[in-house]
Design a protein around this motif. Structure first.
Motif, PDB file in Angstrom:
ATOM      1  N   THR A  81       0.821  -1.224   0.000  1.00  0.00           N
ATOM      2  CA  THR A  81       0.000   0.000   0.000  1.00  0.00           C
ATOM      3  C   THR A  81       0.848   1.263   0.000  1.00  0.00           C
ATOM      4  O   THR A  81       0.567   2.191  -0.758  1.00  0.00           O
ATOM      5  N   LEU A  82       1.890   1.295   0.834  1.00  0.00           N
ATOM      6  CA  LEU A  82       2.720   2.497   0.885  1.00  0.00           C
ATOM      7  C   LEU A  82       3.419   2.721  -0.452  1.00  0.00           C
ATOM      8  O   LEU A  82       3.484   3.848  -0.949  1.00  0.00           O
ATOM      9  N   SER A  83       3.884   1.672  -1.061  1.00  0.00           N
ATOM     10  CA  SER A  83       4.531   1.765  -2.370  1.00  0.00           C
ATOM     11  C   SER A  83       3.569   2.313  -3.428  1.00  0.00           C
ATOM     12  O   SER A  83       3.928   3.209  -4.211  1.00  0.00           O
ATOM     13  N   ASP A  84       2.351   1.808  -3.449  1.00  0.00           N
ATOM     14  CA  ASP A  84       1.350   2.279  -4.412  1.00  0.00           C
ATOM     15  C   ASP A  84       0.987   3.739  -4.162  1.00  0.00           C
ATOM     16  O   ASP A  84       0.826   4.521  -5.104  1.00  0.00           O
ATOM     17  N   LEU A  85       0.874   4.119  -2.892  1.00  0.00           N
ATOM     18  CA  LEU A  85       0.564   5.497  -2.526  1.00  0.00           C
ATOM     19  C   LEU A  85       1.676   6.434  -3.002  1.00  0.00           C
ATOM     20  O   LEU A  85       1.419   7.470  -3.623  1.00  0.00           O
ATOM     21  N   LEU A  86       2.917   6.041  -2.753  1.00  0.00           N
ATOM     22  CA  LEU A  86       4.057   6.866  -3.156  1.00  0.00           C
ATOM     23  C   LEU A  86       4.171   6.976  -4.676  1.00  0.00           C
ATOM     24  O   LEU A  86       4.596   8.012  -5.195  1.00  0.00           O
ATOM     25  N   ALA A  87       3.751   5.951  -5.392  1.00  0.00           N
ATOM     26  CA  ALA A  87       3.773   6.000  -6.861  1.00  0.00           C
ATOM     27  C   ALA A  87       2.824   7.081  -7.377  1.00  0.00           C
ATOM     28  O   ALA A  87       3.160   7.829  -8.299  1.00  0.00           O
ATOM     29  N   VAL A  88       1.639   7.197  -6.777  1.00  0.00           N
ATOM     30  CA  VAL A  88       0.679   8.229  -7.188  1.00  0.00           C
ATOM     31  C   VAL A  88       1.253   9.614  -6.903  1.00  0.00           C
ATOM     32  O   VAL A  88       1.153  10.530  -7.726  1.00  0.00           O
ATOM     33  N   VAL A  89       1.877   9.772  -5.744  1.00  0.00           N
ATOM     34  CA  VAL A  89       2.488  11.055  -5.362  1.00  0.00           C
ATOM     35  C   VAL A  89       3.609  11.406  -6.348  1.00  0.00           C
ATOM     36  O   VAL A  89       3.706  12.543  -6.812  1.00  0.00           O
ATOM     37  N   ALA A  90       4.440  10.431  -6.685  1.00  0.00           N
ATOM     38  CA  ALA A  90       5.542  10.671  -7.629  1.00  0.00           C
ATOM     39  C   ALA A  90       5.025  11.024  -9.015  1.00  0.00           C
ATOM     40  O   ALA A  90       5.557  11.925  -9.675  1.00  0.00           O
ATOM     41  N   LEU A 115       5.494  16.752   1.574  1.00  0.00           N
ATOM     42  CA  LEU A 115       5.838  16.774   0.159  1.00  0.00           C
ATOM     43  C   LEU A 115       6.307  18.149  -0.275  1.00  0.00           C
ATOM     44  O   LEU A 115       5.755  19.163   0.150  1.00  0.00           O
ATOM     45  N   ASN A 116       7.298  18.171  -1.159  1.00  0.00           N
ATOM     46  CA  ASN A 116       7.685  19.386  -1.856  1.00  0.00           C
ATOM     47  C   ASN A 116       6.888  19.383  -3.157  1.00  0.00           C
ATOM     48  O   ASN A 116       6.975  18.446  -3.943  1.00  0.00           O
ATOM     49  N   THR A 117       6.093  20.427  -3.373  1.00  0.00           N
ATOM     50  CA  THR A 117       5.209  20.476  -4.534  1.00  0.00           C
ATOM     51  C   THR A 117       5.730  21.375  -5.647  1.00  0.00           C
ATOM     52  O   THR A 117       4.994  21.689  -6.579  1.00  0.00           O
ATOM     53  N   ASN A 118       6.999  21.783  -5.570  1.00  0.00           N
ATOM     54  CA  ASN A 118       7.560  22.651  -6.611  1.00  0.00           C
ATOM     55  C   ASN A 118       7.392  22.067  -8.014  1.00  0.00           C
ATOM     56  O   ASN A 118       7.105  22.774  -8.954  1.00  0.00           O
ATOM     57  N   GLY A 119       7.602  20.778  -8.150  1.00  0.00           N
ATOM     58  CA  GLY A 119       7.537  20.144  -9.467  1.00  0.00           C
ATOM     59  C   GLY A 119       6.186  19.521  -9.788  1.00  0.00           C
ATOM     60  O   GLY A 119       6.075  18.762 -10.747  1.00  0.00           O
ATOM     61  N   MET A 120       5.187  19.857  -9.024  1.00  0.00           N
ATOM     62  CA  MET A 120       3.870  19.242  -9.202  1.00  0.00           C
ATOM     63  C   MET A 120       3.303  19.576 -10.584  1.00  0.00           C
ATOM     64  O   MET A 120       3.290  20.725 -10.994  1.00  0.00           O
ATOM     65  N   ILE A 121       2.841  18.530 -11.288  1.00  0.00           N
ATOM     66  CA  ILE A 121       2.347  18.717 -12.655  1.00  0.00           C
ATOM     67  C   ILE A 121       0.824  18.673 -12.744  1.00  0.00           C
ATOM     68  O   ILE A 121       0.274  18.741 -13.834  1.00  0.00           O
ATOM     69  N   GLU A 122       0.153  18.549 -11.595  1.00  0.00           N
ATOM     70  CA  GLU A 122      -1.310  18.607 -11.554  1.00  0.00           C
ATOM     71  C   GLU A 122      -1.703  19.383 -10.323  1.00  0.00           C
ATOM     72  O   GLU A 122      -0.884  19.597  -9.427  1.00  0.00           O
ATOM     73  N   ASP A 123      -2.939  19.839 -10.257  1.00  0.00           N
ATOM     74  CA  ASP A 123      -3.331  20.624  -9.087  1.00  0.00           C
ATOM     75  C   ASP A 123      -3.644  19.718  -7.901  1.00  0.00           C
ATOM     76  O   ASP A 123      -3.831  18.509  -8.044  1.00  0.00           O
ATOM     77  N   ILE A 124      -3.675  20.321  -6.729  1.00  0.00           N
ATOM     78  CA  ILE A 124      -3.860  19.562  -5.494  1.00  0.00           C
ATOM     79  C   ILE A 124      -5.212  18.845  -5.480  1.00  0.00           C
ATOM     80  O   ILE A 124      -5.324  17.740  -4.946  1.00  0.00           O
ATOM     81  N   ASN A 125      -6.231  19.435  -6.072  1.00  0.00           N
ATOM     82  CA  ASN A 125      -7.549  18.787  -6.110  1.00  0.00           C
ATOM     83  C   ASN A 125      -7.484  17.475  -6.870  1.00  0.00           C
ATOM     84  O   ASN A 125      -8.066  16.471  -6.448  1.00  0.00           O
ATOM     85  N   LEU A 127      -4.775  15.581  -7.358  1.00  0.00           N
ATOM     86  CA  LEU A 127      -3.996  14.633  -6.566  1.00  0.00           C
ATOM     87  C   LEU A 127      -4.848  14.050  -5.440  1.00  0.00           C
ATOM     88  O   LEU A 127      -4.857  12.834  -5.228  1.00  0.00           O
ATOM     89  N   MET A 128      -5.562  14.905  -4.708  1.00  0.00           N
ATOM     90  CA  MET A 128      -6.387  14.420  -3.591  1.00  0.00           C
ATOM     91  C   MET A 128      -7.458  13.451  -4.089  1.00  0.00           C
ATOM     92  O   MET A 128      -7.736  12.435  -3.442  1.00  0.00           O
ATOM     93  N   THR A 129      -8.048  13.727  -5.232  1.00  0.00           N
ATOM     94  CA  THR A 129      -9.053  12.826  -5.805  1.00  0.00           C
ATOM     95  C   THR A 129      -8.436  11.478  -6.129  1.00  0.00           C
ATOM     96  O   THR A 129      -9.011  10.427  -5.808  1.00  0.00           O
ATOM     97  N   LYS A 130      -7.256  11.488  -6.748  1.00  0.00           N
ATOM     98  CA  LYS A 130      -6.581  10.224  -7.087  1.00  0.00           C
ATOM     99  C   LYS A 130      -6.246   9.427  -5.827  1.00  0.00           C
ATOM    100  O   LYS A 130      -6.398   8.206  -5.794  1.00  0.00           O
ATOM    101  N   LEU A 131      -5.784  10.122  -4.791  1.00  0.00           N
ATOM    102  CA  LEU A 131      -5.429   9.435  -3.552  1.00  0.00           C
ATOM    103  C   LEU A 131      -6.661   8.838  -2.871  1.00  0.00           C
ATOM    104  O   LEU A 131      -6.628   7.723  -2.377  1.00  0.00           O
ATOM    105  N   ARG A 132      -7.760   9.577  -2.865  1.00  0.00           N
ATOM    106  CA  ARG A 132      -8.995   9.077  -2.245  1.00  0.00           C
ATOM    107  C   ARG A 132      -9.563   7.869  -2.981  1.00  0.00           C
ATOM    108  O   ARG A 132     -10.257   7.051  -2.393  1.00  0.00           O
ATOM    109  N   ARG A 133      -9.269   7.768  -4.264  1.00  0.00           N
ATOM    110  CA  ARG A 133      -9.792   6.658  -5.070  1.00  0.00           C
ATOM    111  C   ARG A 133      -9.011   5.359  -4.886  1.00  0.00           C
ATOM    112  O   ARG A 133      -9.461   4.307  -5.319  1.00  0.00           O
ATOM    113  N   LEU A 134      -7.846   5.422  -4.271  1.00  0.00           N
ATOM    114  CA  LEU A 134      -7.088   4.201  -4.015  1.00  0.00           C
ATOM    115  C   LEU A 134      -7.884   3.333  -3.038  1.00  0.00           C
ATOM    116  O   LEU A 134      -8.320   3.808  -1.992  1.00  0.00           O
TER     117      LEU A 134
END
Length: 147
Positions: A81-90, A115-125, A127-134
């Protein structure tokens, strides 16, 4: 879980319960209250109203031009689970600064990610949606943001 949309709203048009929720969060954040119970009592608010709004309202300055974000998760205790979670974040372009995971109890583990979000390529909304769907994520919330 449904997708979230955020709005910018002037404070004077917010319902009293939302304004009090912000006041409670501020008391706790600044160490002026030692607990939610103490803070809600000081602003004359029920704890249930605070918990209803606490994850839904944030001061504007905490949502704009931030480089760091801390997320809290409650995860099912399953292999990978942690590995899959970190993959979405990456994939979102975030760089993990810290990871804190509790020892799983009753089939659940709490995880905090800074998290450092400097290189984030999508908005936080997004990302949060993708994380909640796991399927193994029971809860995810933003604990804090900073410069």
């Amino acid at each position: 879980m449904k997708d979230e949309t955020f709005f910018l709203v002037r404070e004077d048009v917010l319902p009293e319960a939302m304004r009090k929720t912000l006041a409670v969060k501020k008391l706790i954040e600044r160490g002026k209250a030692e607990s939610v119970a103490e803070a809600v009592q000081r602003v004359d608010m029920s704890r249930s109203a605070f918990y209803k709004y606490r994850d839904a309202i944030f001061p504007f300055h905490t949502m704009v031009n931030e480089k760091l974000i801390t997320l809290f998760f409650q995860l099912e205790d399953r292999s990978g689970t942690l590995s899959d979670l970190l993959a979405v974040v990456a994939q979102a372009g975030c760089n993990v600064l810290t990871i804190h995971q509790t020892i799983p109890l009753q089939g659940r583990a709490n995880v905090s990610l800074s998290l450092n979000t400097n290189g984030m390529i999508e908005d936080i909304n997004t990302l949060m949606t993708k994380l909640r769907r796991l399927e193994f994520v029971e809860k995810v919330e933003i604990l804090g943001q900073g410069a």
